[in-house]
Scaffold this motif. Structure first.
Motif, PDB file in Angstrom:
ATOM      1  N   CYS A  31       4.600   0.913  -7.212  1.00 19.25           N
ATOM      2  CA  CYS A  31       3.631   0.676  -8.565  1.00 19.25           C
ATOM      3  C   CYS A  31       4.762   1.226  -9.488  1.00 19.25           C
ATOM      4  CB  CYS A  31       2.477   1.370  -8.469  1.00 19.25           C
ATOM      5  SG  CYS A  31       1.438   0.087  -7.621  1.00 19.25           S
ATOM      6  N   GLY A  32       5.628   2.258  -9.518  1.00 19.62           N
ATOM      7  CA  GLY A  32       6.329   2.988 -10.317  1.00 19.62           C
ATOM      8  C   GLY A  32       5.673   4.182 -10.979  1.00 19.62           C
ATOM      9  N   LYS A  33       6.559   4.923 -11.705  1.00 19.85           N
ATOM     10  CA  LYS A  33       6.370   6.268 -12.177  1.00 19.85           C
ATOM     11  C   LYS A  33       5.002   6.099 -13.082  1.00 19.85           C
ATOM     12  CE  LYS A  33      11.202   7.257 -12.693  1.00 19.85           C
ATOM     13  NZ  LYS A  33      11.770   6.373 -13.084  1.00 19.85           N
ATOM     14  N   ARG A  34       4.777   5.000 -13.813  1.00 27.11           N
ATOM     15  CA  ARG A  34       3.495   5.037 -14.700  1.00 27.11           C
ATOM     16  C   ARG A  34       2.179   5.240 -13.984  1.00 27.11           C
ATOM     17  NH1 ARG A  34       0.351   1.911 -18.307  1.00 27.11           N
ATOM     18  NH2 ARG A  34       0.219   3.187 -20.039  1.00 27.11           N
ATOM     19  N   ALA A  35       2.343   4.677 -12.804  1.00 28.89           N
ATOM     20  CA  ALA A  35       0.895   5.145 -11.608  1.00 28.89           C
ATOM     21  C   ALA A  35       0.670   6.608 -11.771  1.00 28.89           C
ATOM     22  CB  ALA A  35       1.215   4.539 -10.272  1.00 28.89           C
ATOM     23  N   PHE A  36       1.585   7.356 -11.860  1.00 29.73           N
ATOM     24  CA  PHE A  36       1.464   9.033 -11.475  1.00 29.73           C
ATOM     25  C   PHE A  36       1.169   9.824 -12.886  1.00 29.73           C
ATOM     26  CE2 PHE A  36       4.113   7.589  -8.098  1.00 29.73           C
ATOM     27  CZ  PHE A  36       3.289   7.826  -7.011  1.00 29.73           C
ATOM     28  N   GLU A 145       9.779  10.997 -16.702  1.00 26.81           N
ATOM     29  CA  GLU A 145      10.017  11.763 -15.478  1.00 26.81           C
ATOM     30  C   GLU A 145       9.098  10.987 -14.082  1.00 26.81           C
ATOM     31  OE1 GLU A 145      12.008  14.352 -15.477  1.00 26.81           O
ATOM     32  OE2 GLU A 145      11.986  14.616 -17.700  1.00 26.81           O
ATOM     33  N   PRO A 146       9.435  11.676 -12.905  1.00 26.28           N
ATOM     34  CA  PRO A 146       9.232  11.052 -11.870  1.00 26.28           C
ATOM     35  C   PRO A 146       7.531  11.190 -11.594  1.00 26.28           C
ATOM     36  CG  PRO A 146      10.994  12.212 -11.092  1.00 26.28           C
ATOM     37  CD  PRO A 146      10.570  12.449 -12.679  1.00 26.28           C
ATOM     38  N   ASN A 147       7.067  12.183 -12.350  1.00 31.88           N
ATOM     39  CA  ASN A 147       5.483  12.327 -12.127  1.00 31.88           C
ATOM     40  C   ASN A 147       4.764  11.524 -13.287  1.00 31.88           C
ATOM     41  OD1 ASN A 147       6.026  13.852 -14.652  1.00 31.88           O
ATOM     42  ND2 ASN A 147       5.234  15.492 -13.613  1.00 31.88           N
TER      43      ASN A 147
END
Length: 157
Positions: A31-36, A145-147
């Protein structure tokens, strides 16, 4: 039947919990980074629906009190094992966490990166304002960022 009696061997629930965790990790990564990142009302709805839907993947038709605890214990153990593996194998960590994406460099917004990461311009503007900057012209570097969080380095005056 007892409140604590299982309908299947304990390891079924442990295996289901671990597989559910790993499967959801892969789906969230796709889903990509935005999901986190920061959770909107839509993200909360998705989280609740996913949790409710995956309950049956872990416990099946078992209605005991024990099965969900075994499933949760397996999820927590799998999370700990994945964390342990990520600290020892950087390539695995990069795949699981991902890499940061540059959204602004030297005051110039990268519209293609914003589209690729599904970050609306308005979300970038809100993050700029939150960090005390008026426009991307104030930014030397902004990264997703990855998070899922955005970080900013202000241009020197």
């Amino acid at each position: 039947m007892s409140t604590f009696a299982l309908t299947e061997p304990w390891w079924h629930y442990a295996g289901r919990g671990a597989l559910t965790y790993l499967g959801l990790l892969v789906l969230m990564r796709l889903c990509g980074k935005r999901a986190f990142g920061e959770m909107s009302a839509f993200d909360v709805i998705v989280l609740v629906l996913v949790g409710g839907t995956l309950r049956s993947a872990i416990t099946g038709g078992d209605t005991s009190v024990t099965a969900p605890f075994i499933g949760v214990a397996a999820i927590l153990a799998t999370d700990k094992a994945v964390g342990w593996a990520c600290t020892r194998w950087p390539r695995l960590n990069r795949w699981i966490e991902g890499r940061p994406t540059t959204l602004v460099r030297n005051g110039r917004r990268d519209d293609e990166a914003l589209r690729r990461e599904n970050v609306p311009g308005a979300a970038l503007d809100r993050a700029l304002h939150y960090h005390g900057m008026e426009t991307e012209g104030d930014v030397a570097l902004a990264r997703l960022e990855p998070n899922g969080k955005m970080t900013f380095i202000r241009k020197r005056s």
